[in-house]
Design a protein around this motif. Structure first.
Motif, PDB file in Angstrom:
ATOM      1  N   PRO A 102      59.097  50.346  30.293  1.00 34.38           N
ATOM      2  CA  PRO A 102      58.416  49.068  30.544  1.00 34.38           C
ATOM      3  C   PRO A 102      57.692  49.137  31.882  1.00 34.38           C
ATOM      4  O   PRO A 102      58.202  49.698  32.853  1.00 34.38           O
ATOM      5  CB  PRO A 102      59.571  48.061  30.569  1.00 34.38           C
ATOM      6  N   ARG A 113      48.904  47.448  21.266  1.00 35.12           N
ATOM      7  CA  ARG A 113      50.107  46.638  21.075  1.00 35.12           C
ATOM      8  C   ARG A 113      51.311  47.266  21.782  1.00 35.12           C
ATOM      9  O   ARG A 113      52.159  46.556  22.339  1.00 35.12           O
ATOM     10  CB  ARG A 113      50.382  46.456  19.583  1.00 35.12           C
ATOM     11  N   ALA A 114      51.377  48.595  21.767  1.00 30.61           N
ATOM     12  CA  ALA A 114      52.466  49.276  22.485  1.00 30.61           C
ATOM     13  C   ALA A 114      52.355  49.025  23.982  1.00 30.61           C
ATOM     14  O   ALA A 114      53.369  48.802  24.662  1.00 30.61           O
ATOM     15  CB  ALA A 114      52.431  50.772  22.189  1.00 30.61           C
ATOM     16  N   GLU A 150      50.965  46.377  25.332  1.00 29.50           N
ATOM     17  CA  GLU A 150      51.319  44.973  25.529  1.00 29.50           C
ATOM     18  C   GLU A 150      52.832  44.798  25.585  1.00 29.50           C
ATOM     19  O   GLU A 150      53.350  44.031  26.414  1.00 29.50           O
ATOM     20  CB  GLU A 150      50.736  44.129  24.389  1.00 29.50           C
ATOM     21  N   ARG A 151      53.552  45.516  24.719  1.00 27.10           N
ATOM     22  CA  ARG A 151      55.014  45.407  24.735  1.00 27.10           C
ATOM     23  C   ARG A 151      55.589  45.911  26.051  1.00 27.10           C
ATOM     24  O   ARG A 151      56.615  45.415  26.521  1.00 27.10           O
ATOM     25  CB  ARG A 151      55.612  46.188  23.551  1.00 27.10           C
ATOM     26  N   ARG A 152      54.942  46.898  26.663  1.00 28.66           N
ATOM     27  CA  ARG A 152      55.386  47.440  27.947  1.00 28.66           C
ATOM     28  C   ARG A 152      54.863  46.626  29.128  1.00 28.66           C
ATOM     29  O   ARG A 152      55.147  46.964  30.278  1.00 28.66           O
ATOM     30  CB  ARG A 152      54.923  48.894  28.091  1.00 28.66           C
ATOM     31  N   LYS A 153      54.049  45.593  28.861  1.00 26.50           N
ATOM     32  CA  LYS A 153      53.418  44.787  29.922  1.00 26.50           C
ATOM     33  C   LYS A 153      52.447  45.635  30.750  1.00 26.50           C
ATOM     34  O   LYS A 153      52.253  45.398  31.943  1.00 26.50           O
ATOM     35  CB  LYS A 153      54.464  44.140  30.840  1.00 26.50           C
TER      36      LYS A 153
END
Length: 218
Positions: free
Chosen positions: A201, A59-60, A62-65
């Motif tokens: 990111p 999930r981390a 995913e948040r950073r793409k």
């Protein structure tokens, strides 16, 4: 006839898996790439009875793409040319470092790390090759890929502190566009395409060299 020898202890199994994970991270192409790394992480977290940790890490990402439906490898396709095994391994090394599993070849001191962090953006504004990186910043904390200069690779630098983001140098030695692949490659040293910071990111984490800008996929 089944063996009657006693099974390995949980401590021995854990130590074996940590050793194997570090081997796979260093030479991902020899071990099956990203899928093998994920299986190793899953096995370690099972042994440690922490199966939900990878979901948190995913999930981390995913948040950073830095994550796609197929994993980490695809996330690099918009930023670097082909052969992403060592680049993907570098992302999983960040997870391994946070979990205390990464075995560094050299841990930077806090002063070395701070000096390097302050210098890399301006340093990467010019083109460099593999030996330029090691001359400027010393032996990496971890080499992802072959020691053969004809192959691309990723160099990682970090302190022993798991909370310190890792710094990565992505090097490439492939064929120029519109030319046939040849062996050995025409260059004796892989080219530095980008420096990447492990905490930002994903799109903003790359500092491209001029060569990296020229070779970035359309």
């Amino acid at each position: 006839m089944p063996s009657t020898a006693p099974l390995a202890s949980s401590e021995e199994i854990h130590a074996h898996l940590v050793t194997q994970l570090n081997d796979v991270l260093r030479r991902p192409g020899m071990w099956g790439g990203e899928l093998t790394i994920r299986l190793m992480l899953d096995s370690l977290l099972f042994v440690e009875r922490r199966p939900g940790v990878f979901d948190d890490e995913r999930r981390a990402l995913e948040r950073r793409k830095a994550w796609s439906p197929t994993g980490v490898t695809e996330a690099f396709e918009s930023f670097l040319p082909t052969d992403h095994d060592t680049s993907a391994a570098s992302v999983y090394a960040e997870i391994a470092h946070r979990q205390g599993w990464l075995r560094l070849d050299r841990a930077l001191s806090a002063d070395e790390y701070a000096t390097m962090l302050a210098a890399i953006d301006s340093w990467a504004s010019q083109d460099h090759v593999w030996t330029d990186v090691t001359s400027a910043f010393g032996t990496p904390s971890m080499l992802f890929g072959s020691t053969n200069p004809y192959y691309g690779k990723t160099l990682g630098y970090v302190t022993a502190d798991p909370s310190a983001p890792m710094l990565f140098f992505h090097l490439w030695n492939g064929a120029d566009p519109d030319t046939e692949c040849s062996w050995p490659p025409s260059r004796e040293q892989p080219l530095l395409l980008a420096v990447r910071r492990g905490d930002a990111p994903f799109a903003a984490s790359f500092t491209f060299t001029p060569e990296g800008h020229r070779r970035r996929p359309a």
